[in-house]
Design a protein around this motif. Structure first.
Motif, short mmCIF file in Angstrom:
data_model
loop_
_atom_site.label_atom_id
_atom_site.label_comp_id
_atom_site.label_asym_id
_atom_site.label_seq_id
_atom_site.Cartn_x
_atom_site.Cartn_y
_atom_site.Cartn_z
N GLU A 100 2.48 -1.40 -11.48
CA GLU A 100 1.57 -0.45 -12.12
C GLU A 100 1.36 0.80 -11.24
OE1 GLU A 100 -2.86 -0.23 -14.19
OE2 GLU A 100 -2.19 -2.12 -13.31
N ILE A 101 1.25 0.59 -9.94
CA ILE A 101 1.09 1.72 -9.01
C ILE A 101 2.33 2.60 -9.04
CG2 ILE A 101 0.91 2.35 -6.56
CD1 ILE A 101 -0.86 -0.23 -6.27
N LEU A 102 3.49 1.99 -9.03
CA LEU A 102 4.74 2.76 -9.06
C LEU A 102 4.90 3.50 -10.39
CD1 LEU A 102 7.17 0.32 -7.22
CD2 LEU A 102 6.03 2.36 -6.31
N ASP A 103 4.44 2.90 -11.49
CA ASP A 103 4.47 3.58 -12.79
C ASP A 103 3.56 4.82 -12.77
OD1 ASP A 103 6.28 1.76 -13.80
OD2 ASP A 103 4.76 0.60 -14.91
N MET A 104 2.37 4.66 -12.20
CA MET A 104 1.44 5.80 -12.09
C MET A 104 2.06 6.89 -11.20
SD MET A 104 -1.23 5.45 -13.86
CE MET A 104 -0.65 4.34 -15.10
N ARG A 111 6.41 10.70 -4.83
CA ARG A 111 7.53 10.02 -4.17
C ARG A 111 6.99 8.90 -3.30
NH1 ARG A 111 11.75 12.71 -1.08
NH2 ARG A 111 10.16 12.61 0.52
N VAL A 112 7.65 7.77 -3.34
CA VAL A 112 7.31 6.67 -2.44
C VAL A 112 7.98 6.99 -1.11
CG1 VAL A 112 7.54 4.21 -1.99
CG2 VAL A 112 7.16 5.02 -4.34
N VAL A 120 1.59 0.76 -0.44
CA VAL A 120 2.60 1.76 -0.79
C VAL A 120 2.07 3.11 -0.34
CG1 VAL A 120 3.76 2.94 -2.72
CG2 VAL A 120 3.38 0.49 -2.83
N MET A 121 2.92 3.92 0.32
CA MET A 121 2.52 5.27 0.68
C MET A 121 3.23 6.25 -0.24
SD MET A 121 2.68 7.53 4.19
CE MET A 121 2.19 6.16 5.21
N LEU A 122 2.43 7.13 -0.87
CA LEU A 122 2.95 8.11 -1.81
C LEU A 122 2.80 9.52 -1.25
CD1 LEU A 122 1.24 6.69 -5.02
CD2 LEU A 122 3.58 6.25 -4.24
N GLU A 123 3.75 10.36 -1.61
CA GLU A 123 3.69 11.79 -1.30
C GLU A 123 3.65 12.53 -2.63
OE1 GLU A 123 7.16 14.85 -0.46
OE2 GLU A 123 6.83 13.56 1.29
#
Length: 174
Positions: A100-104, A111-112, A120-123
């Motif tokens: 769900e986090i990756l879908d958002m 970008r992961v 998970v760290m996102l940019e």
């Protein structure tokens, strides 16, 4: 109201300290600050977000011009411009929530940049509203850490106000 100021300064030691001192003496808060090299060598662009009414900001701009290394001060608040920020956000993620986090993240074009068993760290790069929206959505998963740049902005040469276009022809229009 929040105002976005773009200030061109000569690269000299202590310039930022003098600007910060001016703000402190007048009890102004700088909500966002980004500094970097401008298009010409020896010149830096400072973009800052400052709360205040139009009259107060006008006075502040006059005071900034009195500082020696200041070359140009521009209030971009009501001017068509492009605004961007960068955010790095570490979000708790387990096997049940990771998808769900990756879908958002995908919806927001994030970008992961790092992933572990626990988070998970996102940019994310975009306009400030996008940053706020993503942070609100991901809060339910547990935000571990956030690092966010200040807003940067440049006036549009085309003079096209994309907010006006978005409202009249996009989501908010008829």
């Amino acid at each position: 109201m929040k105002h976005t100021l773009s200030v061109l300064v000569e690269d000299e030691a202590g310039v930022l300290t003098r600007i910060a001192g001016l703000f402190a003496r007048r009890s102004f808060n700088i909500e966002s600050l980004a500094v970097g090299p401008a298009e010409q060598a020896g010149i830096s662009r400072i973009t800052m977000v400052v709360p205040g009414d139009d009259r107060t900001i006008e006075q502040l701009m006059k005071q900034l011009y009195k500082l020696i290394p200041i070359l140009q001060v521009e209030n971009l608040t009501q001017v068509p411009c492009v605004e961007r920020e960068l955010i790095l956000m570490k979000v708790q993620a387990n096997s049940q929530t990771r998808r769900e986090i990756l879908d958002m993240a995908n919806i927001f074009r994030a970008r992961v940049v790092d992933i572990s068993a626990d988070d998970v760290m996102l940019e994310v790069t975009g306009d400030p509203g996008k940053m706020v929206a993503l942070e609100q959505i991901l809060t339910k998963f547990g935000i571990v850490e956030v690092a966010r740049t200040g807003k940067i902005a440049l006036k549009r040469s085309s003079k096209v106000n994309t907010e006006w276009l978005r409202y009249n022809f996009g989501e908010g229009g008829t």
